[in-house]
Design a protein around this motif. Structure first.
Motif, PDB file in Angstrom:
ATOM      1  N   GLU A  96       0.834  -1.198   0.000  1.00 46.07           N
ATOM      2  CA  GLU A  96       0.000   0.000   0.000  1.00 46.07           C
ATOM      3  C   GLU A  96       0.874   1.257   0.000  1.00 46.07           C
ATOM      4  O   GLU A  96       2.002   1.233   0.457  1.00 46.07           O
ATOM      5  N   LYS A  97       0.291   2.334  -0.474  1.00 44.27           N
ATOM      6  CA  LYS A  97       1.111   3.535  -0.501  1.00 44.27           C
ATOM      7  C   LYS A  97       1.158   4.211   0.856  1.00 44.27           C
ATOM      8  O   LYS A  97       0.263   4.058   1.677  1.00 44.27           O
ATOM      9  N   ARG A 739     -13.904  14.813  -1.703  1.00 40.16           N
ATOM     10  CA  ARG A 739     -12.578  14.857  -1.108  1.00 40.16           C
ATOM     11  C   ARG A 739     -11.555  14.505  -2.184  1.00 40.16           C
ATOM     12  O   ARG A 739     -11.890  14.144  -3.313  1.00 40.16           O
ATOM     13  N   SER A 760     -21.842   9.987  -3.630  1.00 40.44           N
ATOM     14  CA  SER A 760     -22.118   8.860  -4.519  1.00 40.44           C
ATOM     15  C   SER A 760     -20.988   7.851  -4.529  1.00 40.44           C
ATOM     16  O   SER A 760     -21.059   6.856  -5.236  1.00 40.44           O
ATOM     17  N   ARG A 761     -19.933   8.122  -3.791  1.00 42.95           N
ATOM     18  CA  ARG A 761     -18.782   7.231  -3.648  1.00 42.95           C
ATOM     19  C   ARG A 761     -18.224   6.812  -5.000  1.00 42.95           C
ATOM     20  O   ARG A 761     -18.195   5.645  -5.355  1.00 42.95           O
ATOM     21  N   ARG A 762     -17.842   7.784  -5.777  1.00 39.33           N
ATOM     22  CA  ARG A 762     -17.257   7.512  -7.075  1.00 39.33           C
ATOM     23  C   ARG A 762     -16.324   8.657  -7.450  1.00 39.33           C
ATOM     24  O   ARG A 762     -16.436   9.767  -6.920  1.00 39.33           O
ATOM     25  N   ILE A 799     -18.776  10.980 -14.652  1.00 35.44           N
ATOM     26  CA  ILE A 799     -18.358   9.895 -13.762  1.00 35.44           C
ATOM     27  C   ILE A 799     -17.179   9.203 -14.415  1.00 35.44           C
ATOM     28  O   ILE A 799     -17.201   8.926 -15.616  1.00 35.44           O
ATOM     29  N   ALA A 803      -9.999   4.901 -10.287  1.00 32.03           N
ATOM     30  CA  ALA A 803      -9.292   5.864  -9.456  1.00 32.03           C
ATOM     31  C   ALA A 803      -8.131   6.450 -10.254  1.00 32.03           C
ATOM     32  O   ALA A 803      -7.480   5.740 -11.013  1.00 32.03           O
ATOM     33  N   GLU A 805      -4.518   8.516 -10.548  1.00 26.80           N
ATOM     34  CA  GLU A 805      -3.274   8.794  -9.834  1.00 26.80           C
ATOM     35  C   GLU A 805      -2.648  10.110 -10.297  1.00 26.80           C
ATOM     36  O   GLU A 805      -1.977  10.781  -9.536  1.00 26.80           O
ATOM     37  N   ALA A 826      -5.144   3.956 -11.173  1.00 32.74           N
ATOM     38  CA  ALA A 826      -4.592   3.236 -10.014  1.00 32.74           C
ATOM     39  C   ALA A 826      -4.301   1.784 -10.339  1.00 32.74           C
ATOM     40  O   ALA A 826      -3.489   1.151  -9.687  1.00 32.74           O
ATOM     41  N   ASN A 827      -4.943   1.244 -11.365  1.00 33.23           N
ATOM     42  CA  ASN A 827      -4.693  -0.156 -11.690  1.00 33.23           C
ATOM     43  C   ASN A 827      -3.490  -0.343 -12.596  1.00 33.23           C
ATOM     44  O   ASN A 827      -3.256  -1.424 -13.111  1.00 33.23           O
ATOM     45  N   PRO A 858     -23.299  10.303 -18.895  1.00 30.63           N
ATOM     46  CA  PRO A 858     -22.756  10.585 -17.564  1.00 30.63           C
ATOM     47  C   PRO A 858     -21.433   9.878 -17.281  1.00 30.63           C
ATOM     48  O   PRO A 858     -20.593  10.400 -16.571  1.00 30.63           O
ATOM     49  N   GLU A 859     -21.249   8.705 -17.842  1.00 35.27           N
ATOM     50  CA  GLU A 859     -20.039   7.954 -17.517  1.00 35.27           C
ATOM     51  C   GLU A 859     -19.080   7.980 -18.699  1.00 35.27           C
ATOM     52  O   GLU A 859     -19.482   7.746 -19.838  1.00 35.27           O
ATOM     53  N   ARG A 876       1.553   3.393  -9.092  1.00 38.83           N
ATOM     54  CA  ARG A 876       1.804   4.569  -8.257  1.00 38.83           C
ATOM     55  C   ARG A 876       2.458   5.698  -9.022  1.00 38.83           C
ATOM     56  O   ARG A 876       3.515   6.189  -8.663  1.00 38.83           O
TER      57      ARG A 876
END
Lengths: 963, 221
Positions: A96-97, A739, A760-762, A799, A803, A805, A826-827, A858-859, A876
């Motif tokens: 993990e970072k 955030r 909306s956690r995205r 959307i 994630a 980086e 992130a992947n 939207p996406e 990373r």
């Protein structure tokens, strides 16, 4: 037959309609396929990737497995196995970072299993397969609840406080498949908890009384003992606690029994690396040190060792040997028997190599072989490089400093010698026919001479540079200049990723206020032939002063400038100490007579300096239109300065505006301006009614992003667009319940930024686009002071299903090519996202159609073929650097990893990846898969057939004439 | 079925409670949990070492899980909350799963729907991550094939009339059909040149047209 003909006609008509539809289809497909650009056979043709592990923290030789290797754990939270012979990575696991993955301990390699302890509180214990790198077991250490009740001095009310205060004190010891968690409890005892390192079962908890331990006590682990130093004067006492014997009393050794009388504090305790329980104590301001064998009866060695020697104890045939490594123009390893101090010259070595700088042995193994004892040492240098030493010989070295890149610049290579001659020939100022002819003839003769020489294979031309390091036709071959946090500079050519030069700058560090950033400026490119190209490095001075117990860095941090040649890696003016602290700096856009661009430096007392001094006059001549702005993260004050009061001798700054973003409510996280070399080709966008919507292209526009602080403003994000010349706030927006991580791209007339939506956690990407309107205020030049009208702001959010980086826009020479955004996921993928996909003018109403604008969805889909690094995952990523090439269609992309966390300034592991992208496809150069044969065959066939038909026709005409 | 699911959940909760650290007795929200599951390789492409290339990521890298040799993984030290669990593998696409852990330590796994975030389609927990497809990073290079060329509408348009022009006169030569044709000819022969005209006017090509013109001339004789 007639109906057939009719239907045939109908067919043609239908076909013509079909063609139209087909054309539309092609355009539509083209829109979606904009970024498709890689074929399978292009793999590795113009991209390369290099893997690093980072600065070594723990290392161990694996002598147990069949394939010998070195296991390393690094500051960048990586566990890897390196090949013993070549130093290549056999396997690598990235944890993990940041704080959550920090490796606390590594062990068990000698027992044939690899156990790592990482993370904060509670730590995670992972057991790895030595040969393959698979995980075998994983379990978190369960902290005991009763711990804290015994400790009245530390409040454990929050998790954060505990982790911040105590995790540093926790010691780990891995031995025989058991993990010992050693926690000193102040004023009472040392608690040792043993776990089975495989299953995580708690085996035993012991409490060894050690009432002398306080928060200030310096303790090191010399298993099975814990050695603590109490007191700092000559009365200092070393206390040794046996950790696995609850009944034993702490042994005490006074400093005088170790050093004899007359030693001066402060003392500093260190454990000597190696398998034996040995500690070293330094005295007299780290001038000398002595070692102490810890055992039932501690044995001090009565011999002084140089203070800066790095120690390691290795055992050869059950004999303990002390290795002292010192560095003076080359590394020197002196071996001696530990107890008798008898020197052992057959093990001692001395090596001089470019990649060794103040090395320390971090792992060593000395097996007895038929020929005798051969030692292998793994050396970690001060500049983060790692080297394997065997028998006085350097087997391999890895440049791990490249894992922490802080600044990147891509620079054109110089011209070849022949081009340079032509350049000098036409560069002369006088244009007199006769002299020009003489010069022409002269150079022709010279060319003929070199030609003859090369034919007769006489002395090859002496050149101070490699022959292949020259500019190519399309400007695709360039030099990447990298500045690493270790203060080491590298020059890497772009074709294969080969390191051409490396340069060590000692005594510098990044700006502590700007999360260790070092600034790199290109003062002169390689286009001005007789003058060498010049780069300048702006950093802080690193002054080391030892204060009582610890090394502490003096906070003066005065600025320094270091200039060097980016092509050869030669220092030019060397290190120049400025004698003041740098607040802001700027590269002037005008050059002096020798084509050197000066650097404007703004110090913390608001004085303006120019480097080099010779450029002051030039700087003063444009001072009327020069403005500087500063942003202070701690106070939240943004201010703008004008240099218009400057005289021709001196530059005077004058504050013209100030803006306070109160640090009580928000914290400035990003200040993003546009790329200074960017050009905007089109001034506006054509609308469906054939009118033009003009872009608001303000070069002085800066994006400022702040994150909310405090209870009420938590999880808010503010974005401000500020004109830094006039201080005018152009636009501001606030997002609630979002955030970080925030990434911002600012280019042309648009801003694209990403954030995490808590509600909306995205992850979402928002884009802003600025337009002046249907009328352009000034067609030739933009003036911040004259333009008062606020721009029209179009905005939209999308959307994003992954994630992010890092983000960066592509850039090309003239700005004609459409812009794409390079997004590091992130992947491990690097996505090339057409800007068109995040265009805020994408219509929500599907009936509104406009050229080049696709309807809103939207996406944003992630197309796999837009992943430019295919399966070469780059983890990373922290930085992406884009640079134009000589071709308008092509942009060079360099991706590197580095994470600067505000909490701990901790640097991250990296991969380097380089490729090039063509956002609008390669329209200005033939594709590399262009089928030359087919074209030749078709042309030849047409030519031949036309001749044959001509022949036939003439024959026929002849026959007809005879009839 | 439903009962067994509850039972399963219960087991998981009880097993994960083993790792619960209870940093603070009063505040249960600091409890840490373990997410577990299994990743399956792509059947044909399961080269050895795929476990090494793969890891599991929660919330874009906040927590990692590594694969054991059999593909199972655990993600430890996870506080209660909502997590998107992704399998990171450079060769295969895996569908991400959202795992929600409430403050009491109950687990729920569901499909990720970023657009309709409230929609819940439950998936079994412990997670079973199966690959959807292998990644296709590359565009397939176009190859020149004869069939592609022949079935090109333009070429078809050109060849079909050519065939007509070539074959029909041949058929005409046959005496029986000629007789039949002659009867029809009365109203068709003047149409014939018109058709070729249409074709020639439509196909305003270079070389091809020329050769056709030659052939047309040949036919006229």
């Amino acid at each position: 037959m007639a109906p057939f003909v009719r239907s045939f006609r109908g067919n043609i008509h239908r076909f013509l309609i079909d063609v139209q539809i087909l054309q539309y289809l092609i355009i539509l497909v083209g829109l979606f396929n904009l970024s498709l650009c890689l074929y399978e056979d292009q793999v590795g043709k113009f991209d390369w990737k290099q893997n690093y592990v980072g600065k070594i923290k723990f290392a161990s030789f694996d002598t147990v497995s069949a394939a010998k290797k070195i296991i390393v754990a690094t500051e960048e939270n990586v566990i890897a196995a390196l090949n013993l012979k070549s130093g290549q990575i056999l396997w690598r696991r990235v944890l993990e970072k940041g704080y959550g993955g920090r490796i606390r301990a590594l062990g068990g390699v000698t027992d044939g299993d690899l156990v790592s302890v990482s993370g904060g509180v509670p730590a995670i214990v992972r057991a790895w397969d030595l040969a393959t790198g698979h995980i075998l077991h994983e379990w978190p250490i369960a902290e005991q609840n009763h711990d804290r009740r015994f400790s009245p001095f530390i409040s454990f009310s929050t998790l954060g406080l505990y982790s911040a205060n105590r995790i540093k004190d926790v010691k780990w010891h891995i031995k025989d498949g058991t993990l010992h968690h050693i926690l000193p409890i102040y004023n009472s005892a040392v608690e040792v908890t043993s776990y089975d390192s495989k299953t995580g079962d708690k085996l035993k908890t012991r409490r060894v009384s050690a009432p002398f331990i306080t928060q200030e006590t310096e303790c090191v682990l010399a298993a099975p003992y814990l050695a603590c130093l109490k007191g700092d004067s000559s009365l200092a006492v070393l206390l040794l606690v046996h950790l696995f014997d609850t009944h034993s009393q702490p042994q005490s050794v006074t400093i005088n029994t170790i050093f004899g009388a007359g030693a001066q504090g402060p003392y500093h305790l260190e454990s000597v690396l190696g398998e034996e329980p040995i500690i070293s104590i330094s005295a007299d301001n780290n001038q000398r040190k002595r070692i102490l064998l810890v055992g039932e009866v501690p044995v001090p060695i009565q011999r002084d060792i140089v203070g800066d020697a790095a120690l390691y104890v290795v055992s050869v045939d059950n004999e303990k040997i002390l290795l002292e490594t010192t560095y003076k123009n080359g590394a020197k390893i002196v071996a001696s028997e530990l107890l008798t101090s008898k020197p052992m010259p057959n093990i001692s070595t001395s090596v001089t190599h470019n990649s060794l700088l103040s090395p320390t042995i971090i792992a060593s193994v000395c097996p007895r072989q038929t020929k005798g004892v051969t030692c292998r040492h793994l050396l970690a240098s001060e500049d983060h490089s790692v080297a394997l030493l065997q028998h006085n010989k350097l087997i391999w070295a890895r440049e791990e400093a490249l894992a922490n890149i802080v600044a990147v610049e891509i620079i054109e290579l110089p011209m070849s010698d022949r081009d340079q001659e032509i350049e000098t020939e036409f560069d002369q100022k006088e244009r007199d026919v006769l002299s020009m002819m003489f010069r022409r003839v002269g150079s022709q003769l010279k060319q003929a001479k070199t030609f003859l020489q090369s034919i007769l294979s006489l002395t090859p031309q002496q050149s101070n540079q490699r022959m292949d390091l020259v500019r190519d036709k399309f400007g695709l071959h360039k030099m990447i200049v990298l500045v690493t946090s270790a203060g080491k500079l590298y020059g890497i050519e772009t074709r294969k990723g080969e390191i051409i030069w490396q340069l060590r700058v000692r005594g510098i560090r990044g700006f502590s206020k700007r999360s260790d950033a070092i600034i790199l400026y290109v003062q002169r490119g390689s286009r001005h032939f007789p003058y060498p190209p010049q780069c300048a490095l702006l950093a802080e001075d690193k002054v080391c002063i030892i204060i009582i117990y610890y090394h502490q860095f003096d906070q003066t941090g005065e600025g320094i400038v270091y200039t060097f040649n980016p092509i050869t890696g030669q220092p030019l003016d060397g290190l120049v100490k400025l004698g003041y602290r740098i607040k802001q700096s700027m590269l002037l856009h005008v050059t002096t007579d020798d084509f050197l661009r000066g650097i404007l430096i703004f110090d913390i007392r608001d004085k303006v300096h120019v480097y080099p001094k010779g450029a002051t006059a030039i700087a003063a001549s444009i001072a009327k239109n020069t403005y500087i702005f500063t942003a202070d993260q701690t106070t939240g004050i943004l201010s703008g300065y004008s240099l218009s009061y400057s005289t021709s001798q001196e530059l005077i700054s004058h504050k013209v505006w100030e803006l306070l973003l109160s640090p009580k409510n928000q914290r400035i996280t990003h200040v993003v301006s546009k790329n200074p070399i960017e050009r905007v080709h089109s001034q506006g966008r054509v609308l469906s009614d054939r009118s033009v919507l003009y872009k608001y292209i303000n070069p002085n526009l800066v994006t400022i992003v702040t994150e909310g602080v405090g209870h009420t403003h938590k999880n808010t994000l503010n974005l401000y667009l500020l004109d830094v010349v006039s201080g005018a706030m152009i636009f501001s927006i606030m997002h609630k319940r979002v955030r970080g991580p925030v990434h911002v791209v600012h280019s042309e007339n648009w801003i694209v930024y990403s954030y995490f939506n808590e509600k909306s956690r995205r992850t979402e990407i928002a884009s802003l686009e600025l337009y002046e309107g249907k009328i352009q205020s000034n067609t030739t030049v933009f003036s911040s002071l004259a333009t008062t009208k606020l721009p029209i702001v179009e905005r939209q959010a999308f959307i994003f299903p992954a994630a992010i980086e890092s983000m960066r826009e592509t850039i090309t020479e003239k700005g004609i090519t459409s812009k794409h955004i390079i997004v590091a996921l992130a992947n491990g993928g690097i996505l090339e996202l057409p800007w068109m996909m995040v265009d805020p003018r994408r219509p929500i109403n599907p009936e509104v159609r406009e050229e080049g604008v696709i309807p809103y969805m939207p996406e944003i889909p992630i197309h796999m073929d837009a992943i430019i690094n295919y399966n070469q995952s780059v983890f990373r990523v922290s930085g992406i650097h884009t640079s134009p090439s000589g071709l308008e269609s092509t942009c060079l992309v360099f991706v590197h990893g580095l994470e600067n966390y505000n909490c701990a300034c901790n640097t991250m592991f990296t991969d380097l990846f380089y490729t090039r992208v063509a956002p609008s496809k390669t329209f200005d150069v033939l594709k590399e898969d262009f089928d030359y044969y087919l074209i030749v065959i078709v042309l030849a066939a047409l030519l031949i057939s036309s001749y044959i038909t001509k022949k036939l026709a003439s024959q026929k005409a002849q026959k007809q004439a005879w009839k | 079925m439903y009962k067994s699911a509850i039972f399963l959940l219960f087991i998981i909760v009880s097993t994960s409670n083993k790792y619960v650290t209870a940093e603070n007795d009063e505040d249960t929200s600091t409890d840490l949990y373990v997410i577990e599951g299994k990743v399956f390789p792509w059947e044909n492409g399961a080269s050895n070492g795929w476990q090494l290339m793969t890891h599991v990521m929660a919330n874009g890298g906040e927590h990692y899980g590594f694969l054991r040799e059999d593909g199972t993984f655990i993600i430890s030290n996870v506080p209660s909350g909502s997590y998107i669990i992704e399998v990171v593998n450079p060769n295969c696409v895996y569908e991400p799963v959202r795992v929600e852990i409430n403050s009491k330590g109950k687990f729920r796994a569901r499909k990720v729907n970023l657009i309709q975030t409230s929609q819940v389609i439950q998936v079994p927990y412990p997670l079973k991550m199966r690959p959807l497809t292998p990644f296709r990073y590359f565009q397939v290079r176009e190859q020149w094939r004869v069939t592609d060329f022949l079935f090109n509408p333009m070429v078809l348009m050109m060849i079909l009339p050519l065939l007509l022009i070539m074959i029909i006169p041949k058929i005409m030569n046959d005496p029986e059909t000629r007789k039949e044709m002659e009867q029809l000819n009365n109203f068709t022969n003047y149409n014939m040149p018109e058709m070729s005209e249409v074709i020639t006017s439509f196909l305003s090509g270079g070389e091809k047209q020329k050769s056709k013109a030659v052939k047309a001339a040949k036919k006229r004789q």
